[in-house]
Design a protein around this motif. Structure first.
Motif: not given
Length: 130
Positions: A77-82
């Protein structure tokens, strides 16, 4: 051929009860109750945390967060925190995660298709034991 399966089983078995091989841990993460549902849901599209929680249903925030961290650590899983206000975090599958999720989904679909046969086998087993 039986030799390669035996080797896989031997590798997946805990050596002394205290240690577990890495393959077995990954299998546990992928096939856990919430891991399976997360992977299958993310096959459709990326989700924000709260969307994913609603999609899966019945999972606590703590359990979902733990499952996502575990799958992220395993590279699934990739976590993309903006850095926006309010903060936005999206979860998606990596290529490795997509491969695993497709396998899990196929097993879930097979189970759904073959459930009647499983129920017949259970009834026959129970009748023979009665």
């Amino acid at each position: 051929m039986a030799d390669s399966r035996t080797t896989l089983v031997n590798r997946a078995r805990a050596a002394d009860g205290a240690t577990t091989c890495p393959e077995r841990l990954v299998m546990e993460h992928v096939t856990s109750r919430w891991g399976t549902l997360v992977l299958i849901a993310l096959l459709d599209r990326p989700y924000r945390f709260s969307e994913l929680r609603r999609e899966i249903g019945g999972v606590s925030e703590k359990m979902l967060a733990q499952t996502l961290r575990t799958l992220e650590r395993d590279g699934l899983v990739h976590r993309d925190a903006r850095p926006v206000i309010p903060p936005r975090v999206d979860y998606s599958l990596t290529d490795l995660g997509r491969e695993a999720a497709e396998q899990v989904r196929d097993l879930a679909l097979w189970t759904e298709r073959r459930m009647a046969a499983v129920e017949r086998a259970r009834a026959a087993y129970d009748a023979a034991k009665a």
